[in-house]
Scaffold this motif. Structure first.
Motif, PDB file in Angstrom:
ATOM      1  N   GLY A   9       0.770  -1.244   0.000  1.00 26.70           N
ATOM      2  CA  GLY A   9       0.000   0.000   0.000  1.00 26.70           C
ATOM      3  C   GLY A   9       0.793   1.280   0.000  1.00 26.70           C
ATOM      4  N   ALA A  10       2.106   1.188  -0.136  1.00 32.31           N
ATOM      5  CA  ALA A  10       2.878   2.422  -0.190  1.00 32.31           C
ATOM      6  C   ALA A  10       2.753   3.037  -1.577  1.00 32.31           C
ATOM      7  CB  ALA A  10       4.341   2.137   0.120  1.00 32.31           C
ATOM      8  N   THR A  11       2.763   4.363  -1.621  1.00 35.58           N
ATOM      9  CA  THR A  11       2.812   5.020  -2.930  1.00 35.58           C
ATOM     10  C   THR A  11       4.249   4.890  -3.432  1.00 35.58           C
ATOM     11  OG1 THR A  11       3.478   7.143  -2.003  1.00 35.58           O
ATOM     12  CG2 THR A  11       1.112   6.715  -2.181  1.00 35.58           C
ATOM     13  N   PRO A  12       4.476   5.015  -4.749  1.00 35.38           N
ATOM     14  CA  PRO A  12       5.850   4.906  -5.262  1.00 35.38           C
ATOM     15  C   PRO A  12       6.796   5.843  -4.539  1.00 35.38           C
ATOM     16  CG  PRO A  12       4.302   4.925  -7.070  1.00 35.38           C
ATOM     17  CD  PRO A  12       3.490   5.156  -5.816  1.00 35.38           C
ATOM     18  N   ASN A  13       6.307   7.062  -4.238  1.00 34.11           N
ATOM     19  CA  ASN A  13       7.141   8.026  -3.529  1.00 34.11           C
ATOM     20  C   ASN A  13       7.543   7.507  -2.154  1.00 34.11           C
ATOM     21  OD1 ASN A  13       8.306  10.462  -4.108  1.00 34.11           O
ATOM     22  ND2 ASN A  13       6.335  11.449  -4.493  1.00 34.11           N
ATOM     23  N   GLN A  14       6.537   7.007  -1.418  1.00 33.48           N
ATOM     24  CA  GLN A  14       6.812   6.480  -0.077  1.00 33.48           C
ATOM     25  C   GLN A  14       7.776   5.307  -0.149  1.00 33.48           C
ATOM     26  OE1 GLN A  14       2.783   5.725   1.131  1.00 33.48           O
ATOM     27  NE2 GLN A  14       2.898   7.254   2.761  1.00 33.48           N
ATOM     28  N   ALA A  15       7.528   4.427  -1.106  1.00 30.83           N
ATOM     29  CA  ALA A  15       8.376   3.249  -1.234  1.00 30.83           C
ATOM     30  C   ALA A  15       9.812   3.663  -1.480  1.00 30.83           C
ATOM     31  CB  ALA A  15       7.882   2.366  -2.379  1.00 30.83           C
ATOM     32  N   PHE A  16       9.971   4.703  -2.291  1.00 25.14           N
ATOM     33  CA  PHE A  16      11.313   5.162  -2.606  1.00 25.14           C
ATOM     34  C   PHE A  16      12.005   5.738  -1.380  1.00 25.14           C
ATOM     35  CE2 PHE A  16      14.130   8.643  -4.011  1.00 25.14           C
ATOM     36  CZ  PHE A  16      15.049   7.887  -4.698  1.00 25.14           C
ATOM     37  N   TRP A  17      11.296   6.663  -0.685  1.00 25.00           N
ATOM     38  CA  TRP A  17      11.931   7.362   0.433  1.00 25.00           C
ATOM     39  C   TRP A  17      12.051   6.502   1.690  1.00 25.00           C
ATOM     40  CZ3 TRP A  17      14.838  11.370  -0.256  1.00 25.00           C
ATOM     41  CH2 TRP A  17      14.594  12.210  -1.343  1.00 25.00           C
ATOM     42  N   LYS A  18      11.061   5.615   1.904  1.00 24.52           N
ATOM     43  CA  LYS A  18      11.056   4.874   3.168  1.00 24.52           C
ATOM     44  C   LYS A  18      11.699   3.492   3.034  1.00 24.52           C
ATOM     45  CE  LYS A  18       7.972   7.545   5.505  1.00 24.52           C
ATOM     46  NZ  LYS A  18       6.826   7.844   6.296  1.00 24.52           N
ATOM     47  N   VAL A  19      11.842   3.004   1.819  1.00 18.61           N
ATOM     48  CA  VAL A  19      12.416   1.663   1.671  1.00 18.61           C
ATOM     49  C   VAL A  19      13.756   1.698   0.945  1.00 18.61           C
ATOM     50  CG1 VAL A  19      12.047  -0.643   0.729  1.00 18.61           C
ATOM     51  CG2 VAL A  19      10.129   0.628   1.699  1.00 18.61           C
TER      52      VAL A  19
END
Lengths: 286, 273
Positions: free
Chosen positions: A165-175
């Motif tokens: 459920g992460a947005t691409p942006n979140q996935a990039f910054w948080k993962v």
């Protein structure tokens, strides 16, 4: 017996490597201008060093340029590494080869070619040109530090984040970013050290009024031995030593975390040579 | 994550790496005439004047000698370090590279204090009742400076290759009756060739291009190719000739790179050019 001889030989080579540095350090505390005599212990040269306007101004520029250049280089270099990692075929090959050009080119060629460019483009040689030059030779090292971390990355991590459920942006910054952070920091520190250390490229791309520590030391050294340079060398050597220890301790901790990939985390700073002519830069050094 | 995020990088590198190199080529292959720039090889022709030929021969000679000395001194070091003489090998290797992190310029400068007439070396010699030596500002001092600065570049690649040699191979050679000399010449040495080649190029290239060592320890005016380039750009202002020498230097580097890549094991990420 053989073992003893072997040890002696290695110690001899070590002496060869360290004696000049030690001599320099000892002389920086010598209370006598002539080198032949020991005039007693003094901190005079250190005091004079900090009162020397030319040296203090070049210290300011050295640090300012190193900070800005390594920061900019880290941003551009990290983005580049991400792009190269995802690219395929011709584009990837082209960008990788571009990365190796400044690494393999002799410094003097990089220096004069940049000087020609700046003069050609009518940019006044000085702070700006120095900064541009430093960013340019720093970027490849950031790319080469971040890429191994990306290769260790689990390919499905990003997809997993998206599935959860992460947005691409979140996935990039948080993962992704936290995963490759050690490589980014290593790249930054490497760029910073190289920037402080550089002489040849700075020498050709700087203008009047702006000078780095190496350039000032060079112009002083050409006039013969100067105890102030000894003091300066001692301080610079200790500074680099401290940086080196910090980086290595960081990496050791990293390795202990057990995320040991096949090679990436073994690429120690300090083992890759500080010289940019080093084609084997990267893993497999120590 | 599928975007071409290397675009800023690509633009930057083209602006500050590719275009400058094209400019170097441009200046090298043209001469300025009243009617503008004209394609010409005159800059390269000048290089064959005896004065400049001597410089290039001296540069090649000194670089070659330094490389050989580094190899002779460095190979045993790499071998001993790779063996089991020392228990804390990793610490030792780190100590070996630490001096390299001192500013190149300052490391070279350090030798001034040792080699000069009233320097440490001569003080030590007079203590031992030996005649003093004056090698500062000679070729010997330049070679010494090169060996000092580049020795680790020789040791590290050889060391890392030696470390990777399968111990079983060496034991097998012993078991099959080879004496220690045979084991070395027939097994260890051939297997370490990639390391030697890599070390030789990594010493030879910077030794060929340096201008600081020759300036500080060699004293005189344009001794080596590097000094010649510096002179042309900063003193004489002859960019055409300076660029031509740089192009020749790049050719030398590419040649040694080519030889090296021939020996290098195929690393997929490294593309050759």
């Amino acid at each position: 017996m053989v073992k003893f001889l072997k040890k002696c030989y290695v110690y001899l080579i070590f002496a060869f490597l360290y004696v000049p540095i030690l001599v320099l350090m000892v002389y920086s505390f010598n209370d006598s201008r002539s080198r032949g005599t020991w005039g007693g212990f003094t901190l005079r040269w250190y005091v004079e060093l900090f009162q020397d306007r030319a040296i203090m101004s070049s210290l300011y520029y050295t640090i300012l340029i190193a900070v800005i250049a390594s920061f900019v280089a880290t941003v551009i270099g990290t983005l580049a590494a991400l792009g190269i990692y995802n690219a395929k075929g011709f584009k990837k090959k082209l960008t990788m080869n571009l990365t190796y050009i400044p690494v393999l080119n002799p410094d003097i060629v990089t220096g004069i070619s940049l000087m020609i460019l700046f003069v050609f483009a009518k940019i006044q040689l000085g702070f700006v040109t120095l900064l541009l030059a430093h960013i340019t030779f720093n970027i490849p090292y950031v790319v080469l530090s971040v890429l191994p971390k990306l290769r260790q990355l689990n390919k499905h991590l990003y997809e997993a984040a998206l599935d959860l459920g992460a947005t691409p942006n979140q996935a990039f910054w948080k993962v992704i970013i936290p995963e490759i952070m050690p490589g980014i920091i290593t790249g930054f520190l490497l760029a910073f050290t190289l920037s402080i250390d550089d002489f040849v490229i700075s020498f050709f791309t700087t203008g009047s009024g702006v000078s780095t520590l190496s350039i000032t030391a060079y112009s002083m050294a050409r006039r013969g031995i100067n105890p102030k340079i000894n003091a300066l060398s001692t301080l610079m050597f200790l500074l680099v030593l401290v940086l080196l220890v910090i980086v290595n301790v960081r990496q050791e901790r990293e390795e202990k975390k057990g995320k040991d990939g096949k090679n990436g985390s073994k690429a120690r700073i300090g083992s890759p040579s500080p010289d940019r002519n080093d084609p084997q830069f990267g893993p497999d050094w120590l | 994550m599928k975007k071409a995020t290397f675009l800023p990088y690509l633009i930057w590198m083209i602006m500050f790496i590719v275009i400058p190199l094209i400019l170097v080529l441009f200046y090298a292959f043209t001469v300025s005439t009243p009617e503008g720039y004209k394609l010409s090889l005159d800059n390269f022709k000048r290089f064959f004047e005896p004065v400049y030929l001597k410089v290039i021969l001296r540069s090649l000679g000194l670089a070659l000698v330094s490389t050989l000395i580094c190899l002779v001194l460095g190979y045993p070091v790499a071998m001993i370090m790779a063996g089991n003489t020392f228990s804390r090998r990793d610490v030792l290797m780190l100590l070996f590279v630490v001096p390299m992190w001192m500013n190149f310029l300052l490391r070279t400068y350090a030798w001034l204090a040792i080699l000069e007439r009233n320097g440490i070396l001569n003080i030590a010699l007079s203590w031992l009742k030996l005649p003093s030596v004056n090698i500062l500002y000679t070729n010997a001092a330049v070679v010494l400076g090169m060996v000092y600065n580049f020795l680790p570049f020789m040791v590290l690649p050889i060391y890392s290759v030696l470390r990777k040699i399968d111990k079983g191979v060496i034991e097998a050679a012993h078991d099959l009756g080879a004496n220690p000399v045979g084991v070395f010449t027939k097994v260890i040495l051939p297997l370490s060739v990639p390391g030697i080649v890599s070390g030789v190029t990594m010493v030879f290239m910077p030794a060929l291009t340096t201008f600081i060592i020759s300036r500080l320890l060699g004293g005189g005016q344009f001794t080596l190719i590097g000094n010649l380039i510096e002179q042309q750009f900063l003193v004489v202002g002859d960019w055409g000739f300076g660029s031509a020498i740089s192009v020749i230097m790049i050719v030398f580097i590419l040649l040694s790179m080519g030889i090296m890549s021939f020996f290098e094991d195929a690393d997929k990420e490294k593309t050759l050019w």
